[in-house]
Design a protein around this motif. Sequence first.
Motif, PDB file in Angstrom:
ATOM      1  N   GLY A  93       1.235  -1.134   0.199  1.00 38.01           N
ATOM      2  CA  GLY A  93      -0.140  -0.109  -0.155  1.00 38.01           C
ATOM      3  C   GLY A  93       1.070   1.271  -0.010  1.00 38.01           C
ATOM      4  N   ILE A  94       0.410   2.164  -0.273  1.00 35.73           N
ATOM      5  CA  ILE A  94       0.909   3.639   0.397  1.00 35.73           C
ATOM      6  C   ILE A  94       0.175   4.216   0.737  1.00 35.73           C
ATOM      7  CG2 ILE A  94       1.764   5.766  -1.861  1.00 35.73           C
ATOM      8  CD1 ILE A  94       2.821   3.827  -3.257  1.00 35.73           C
ATOM      9  N   GLY A  95       0.991   5.294   1.945  1.00 32.34           N
ATOM     10  CA  GLY A  95       0.798   6.202   2.756  1.00 32.34           C
ATOM     11  C   GLY A  95       0.920   4.958   4.141  1.00 32.34           C
ATOM     12  N   GLU A  96       0.561   6.000   5.050  1.00 34.56           N
ATOM     13  CA  GLU A  96      -0.859   6.813   5.242  1.00 34.56           C
ATOM     14  C   GLU A  96      -0.089   7.936   4.959  1.00 34.56           C
ATOM     15  OE1 GLU A  96      -2.187   7.200   9.567  1.00 34.56           O
ATOM     16  OE2 GLU A  96      -0.964   6.146   9.668  1.00 34.56           O
ATOM     17  N   THR A  97      -1.214   8.742   4.340  1.00 35.67           N
ATOM     18  CA  THR A  97      -0.983   9.778   4.118  1.00 35.67           C
ATOM     19  C   THR A  97      -2.432  10.591   3.953  1.00 35.67           C
ATOM     20  OG1 THR A  97      -0.606  11.598   2.123  1.00 35.67           O
ATOM     21  CG2 THR A  97      -1.673   9.353   1.421  1.00 35.67           C
ATOM     22  N   GLY A  98      -3.166  11.913   3.837  1.00 34.57           N
ATOM     23  CA  GLY A  98      -3.840  12.626   4.495  1.00 34.57           C
ATOM     24  C   GLY A  98      -3.286  14.467   4.419  1.00 34.57           C
ATOM     25  N   LEU A  99      -4.759  13.925   5.756  1.00 31.55           N
ATOM     26  CA  LEU A  99      -4.333  15.892   5.849  1.00 31.55           C
ATOM     27  C   LEU A  99      -4.735  15.552   7.680  1.00 31.55           C
ATOM     28  CD1 LEU A  99      -7.283  17.503   2.823  1.00 31.55           C
ATOM     29  CD2 LEU A  99      -4.527  17.151   3.297  1.00 31.55           C
ATOM     30  N   ASP A 100      -4.375  16.280   8.062  1.00 27.83           N
ATOM     31  CA  ASP A 100      -4.651  16.229   9.531  1.00 27.83           C
ATOM     32  C   ASP A 100      -4.768  18.025   9.721  1.00 27.83           C
ATOM     33  OD1 ASP A 100      -4.551  16.340  12.773  1.00 27.83           O
ATOM     34  OD2 ASP A 100      -4.340  14.575  11.965  1.00 27.83           O
ATOM     35  N   TYR A 101      -5.358  18.311   9.857  1.00 25.09           N
ATOM     36  CA  TYR A 101      -5.455  19.545  10.435  1.00 25.09           C
ATOM     37  C   TYR A 101      -6.089  20.398  12.037  1.00 25.09           C
ATOM     38  CZ  TYR A 101      -6.454  20.476   5.044  1.00 25.09           C
ATOM     39  OH  TYR A 101      -6.508  21.306   3.890  1.00 25.09           O
ATOM     40  N   HIS A 102      -6.163  19.319  12.452  1.00 25.54           N
ATOM     41  CA  HIS A 102      -6.656  19.152  13.326  1.00 25.54           C
ATOM     42  C   HIS A 102      -5.323  19.862  14.876  1.00 25.54           C
ATOM     43  CE1 HIS A 102      -8.518  17.780  17.756  1.00 25.54           C
ATOM     44  NE2 HIS A 102      -7.659  17.920  18.074  1.00 25.54           N
ATOM     45  N   TYR A 103      -4.387  19.167  14.837  1.00 29.61           N
ATOM     46  CA  TYR A 103      -3.070  20.003  15.627  1.00 29.61           C
ATOM     47  C   TYR A 103      -2.881  20.887  14.797  1.00 29.61           C
ATOM     48  CZ  TYR A 103      -4.626  16.230  18.901  1.00 29.61           C
ATOM     49  OH  TYR A 103      -4.688  15.665  19.856  1.00 29.61           O
ATOM     50  N   THR A 104      -1.963  20.055  13.122  1.00 31.47           N
ATOM     51  CA  THR A 104      -1.541  20.471  12.294  1.00 31.47           C
ATOM     52  C   THR A 104      -1.660  21.383  11.308  1.00 31.47           C
ATOM     53  OG1 THR A 104      -1.540  17.931  11.470  1.00 31.47           O
ATOM     54  CG2 THR A 104       0.012  18.935  12.744  1.00 31.47           C
ATOM     55  N   SER A 105      -3.329  22.113  11.050  1.00 27.55           N
ATOM     56  CA  SER A 105      -3.225  22.922  10.305  1.00 27.55           C
ATOM     57  C   SER A 105      -2.004  24.064   9.249  1.00 27.55           C
ATOM     58  CB  SER A 105      -4.662  23.411  11.171  1.00 27.55           C
ATOM     59  OG  SER A 105      -4.070  24.803  11.324  1.00 27.55           O
ATOM     60  N   GLN A 106      -1.596  24.338   9.992  1.00 22.96           N
ATOM     61  CA  GLN A 106      -0.766  25.363   9.738  1.00 22.96           C
ATOM     62  C   GLN A 106       0.097  24.761   8.274  1.00 22.96           C
ATOM     63  OE1 GLN A 106      -0.078  23.804  12.794  1.00 22.96           O
ATOM     64  NE2 GLN A 106       1.796  22.986  12.309  1.00 22.96           N
ATOM     65  N   SER A 107       0.054  23.714   8.210  1.00 25.10           N
ATOM     66  CA  SER A 107       1.242  22.856   7.155  1.00 25.10           C
ATOM     67  C   SER A 107       0.126  21.995   6.417  1.00 25.10           C
ATOM     68  CB  SER A 107       2.301  22.250   7.840  1.00 25.10           C
ATOM     69  OG  SER A 107       1.771  20.631   8.189  1.00 25.10           O
ATOM     70  N   ALA A 108      -1.263  22.992   5.964  1.00 24.89           N
ATOM     71  CA  ALA A 108      -1.837  22.430   5.113  1.00 24.89           C
ATOM     72  C   ALA A 108      -1.573  22.224   3.652  1.00 24.89           C
ATOM     73  CB  ALA A 108      -3.533  23.419   4.676  1.00 24.89           C
ATOM     74  N   GLU A 109      -1.098  23.458   3.413  1.00 23.65           N
ATOM     75  CA  GLU A 109      -1.136  23.965   2.197  1.00 23.65           C
ATOM     76  C   GLU A 109      -0.039  22.120   1.743  1.00 23.65           C
ATOM     77  OE1 GLU A 109       0.939  26.670  -0.928  1.00 23.65           O
ATOM     78  OE2 GLU A 109       0.041  27.581   0.827  1.00 23.65           O
ATOM     79  N   ALA A 110       0.726  22.088   2.464  1.00 28.86           N
ATOM     80  CA  ALA A 110       2.177  21.123   2.126  1.00 28.86           C
ATOM     81  C   ALA A 110       1.206  19.641   2.072  1.00 28.86           C
ATOM     82  CB  ALA A 110       3.554  21.243   3.079  1.00 28.86           C
ATOM     83  N   GLN A 111       1.394  19.579   3.408  1.00 25.10           N
ATOM     84  CA  GLN A 111      -0.036  18.002   3.640  1.00 25.10           C
ATOM     85  C   GLN A 111      -1.140  18.048   2.307  1.00 25.10           C
ATOM     86  OE1 GLN A 111      -2.681  17.763   6.932  1.00 25.10           O
ATOM     87  NE2 GLN A 111      -1.612  19.627   7.935  1.00 25.10           N
ATOM     88  N   GLN A 112      -1.404  18.725   1.849  1.00 23.13           N
ATOM     89  CA  GLN A 112      -1.599  18.846   0.406  1.00 23.13           C
ATOM     90  C   GLN A 112      -1.200  18.447  -1.026  1.00 23.13           C
ATOM     91  OE1 GLN A 112      -5.095  21.665  -0.400  1.00 23.13           O
ATOM     92  NE2 GLN A 112      -5.564  22.375   1.360  1.00 23.13           N
ATOM     93  N   GLU A 113       0.038  18.646  -1.090  1.00 21.79           N
ATOM     94  CA  GLU A 113       1.075  18.802  -2.509  1.00 21.79           C
ATOM     95  C   GLU A 113       1.553  17.445  -1.113  1.00 21.79           C
ATOM     96  OE1 GLU A 113       5.597  19.725  -3.393  1.00 21.79           O
ATOM     97  OE2 GLU A 113       3.910  21.110  -1.943  1.00 21.79           O
ATOM     98  N   SER A 114       1.636  16.763  -0.620  1.00 23.59           N
ATOM     99  CA  SER A 114       2.293  15.669  -0.367  1.00 23.59           C
ATOM    100  C   SER A 114       1.116  14.806  -0.310  1.00 23.59           C
ATOM    101  CB  SER A 114       2.644  15.303   1.417  1.00 23.59           C
ATOM    102  OG  SER A 114       2.987  14.191   2.084  1.00 23.59           O
ATOM    103  N   LEU A 115       0.387  14.923  -0.427  1.00 25.92           N
ATOM    104  CA  LEU A 115      -1.028  14.027  -0.480  1.00 25.92           C
ATOM    105  C   LEU A 115      -1.378  13.592  -1.889  1.00 25.92           C
ATOM    106  CD1 LEU A 115      -4.044  12.295  -0.131  1.00 25.92           C
ATOM    107  CD2 LEU A 115      -4.979  14.572   0.304  1.00 25.92           C
ATOM    108  N   ARG A 116      -1.546  14.236  -2.730  1.00 25.83           N
ATOM    109  CA  ARG A 116      -1.370  14.597  -4.529  1.00 25.83           C
ATOM    110  C   ARG A 116      -0.508  13.686  -4.708  1.00 25.83           C
ATOM    111  NH1 ARG A 116      -5.399  18.171  -6.657  1.00 25.83           N
ATOM    112  NH2 ARG A 116      -5.987  19.435  -5.115  1.00 25.83           N
ATOM    113  N   ILE A 117       1.522  13.557  -4.062  1.00 26.15           N
ATOM    114  CA  ILE A 117       2.463  12.759  -4.888  1.00 26.15           C
ATOM    115  C   ILE A 117       2.218  11.443  -4.248  1.00 26.15           C
ATOM    116  CG2 ILE A 117       4.654  12.230  -4.051  1.00 26.15           C
ATOM    117  CD1 ILE A 117       4.720  15.316  -3.592  1.00 26.15           C
ATOM    118  N   HIS A 118       1.642  11.231  -2.997  1.00 28.52           N
ATOM    119  CA  HIS A 118       1.095   9.792  -2.689  1.00 28.52           C
ATOM    120  C   HIS A 118       0.145   9.137  -3.583  1.00 28.52           C
ATOM    121  CE1 HIS A 118       3.292  10.838   1.132  1.00 28.52           C
ATOM    122  NE2 HIS A 118       3.256   9.360   1.297  1.00 28.52           N
ATOM    123  N   ILE A 119      -0.879  10.108  -3.793  1.00 31.02           N
ATOM    124  CA  ILE A 119      -2.174   9.861  -4.697  1.00 31.02           C
ATOM    125  C   ILE A 119      -1.529   9.080  -6.108  1.00 31.02           C
ATOM    126  CG2 ILE A 119      -3.998  10.509  -6.018  1.00 31.02           C
ATOM    127  CD1 ILE A 119      -5.641  11.729  -3.672  1.00 31.02           C
TER     128      ILE A 119
END
Length: 267
Positions: A93-119
Amino acid sequence: MSRVEITDSHCHLDFPELNDEIDEVIARALRAGVTRMVTICTRLRNEPAVRALAEAHAPVFYAAGTHPMSVADEPMATLDELLTIAEHPKCVGIGETGLDYHYTSQSAEAQQESLRIHIAAARETGLPLIIHARDADADMARILAEEHGRGAYSCVMHCFSSGAGLARAALDLGFYLSMSGIAAFPRSSELREIFASAPVERILLETDAPYLAPPPHRGKRNEPAYTVHTGQVGAEVFGMDWPDFAAQTQANFARLFSKVPAFEAAS
């Protein structure tokens, strides 16, 4: 009566809470009927150690990626890195990847970039994407759909505990929902209703060990053997006998994580 066998589709056997007694943890899982475990690498620099666990233990497979909460602290994963890792026969499998805005919303843009790479890696390899989602339902649903429109891929919403809207969005894309110990907590009736409205053919079981132990072990260290407790609650949710529900989740796992039965058949 034949033994009921199930799979823990998501755990963290390399974490010290489990790795310090890994042989005993795996032995207890096997005695409980948990005959396969997928251990998840959450930082790519740890991939060699996670891979070694899978190589050393026949029931253990693995997946690798950068956890969204670690994106700000780790080098951005590259498509080539993920594709190379995915070539290993026990990387399933690939991941885990995703989005977590609960504790780390300040990195939302980077999380989205990482998510798309994993996809992109999931799409290219044909391996299922393993998604972590917390307090990011709208962005998660949008990105999963956008990327699916660019080319199909398979996916499991690991430890699903988000809202009904994200569940429906994921199911509409053909994805799977995974039940963790959270679904067995007494106060999780709304979550159980979300699962009950999903096709049983799209349900997996997991522990997310060492976290989120289901009753009667809630508040203690979790381990793969406890998948059985969540699975028995799942059987109640779907109004099925436990052996039938377990068999269904095994078929679901084999369909999504198709590299596992292929590896087992060749071994």
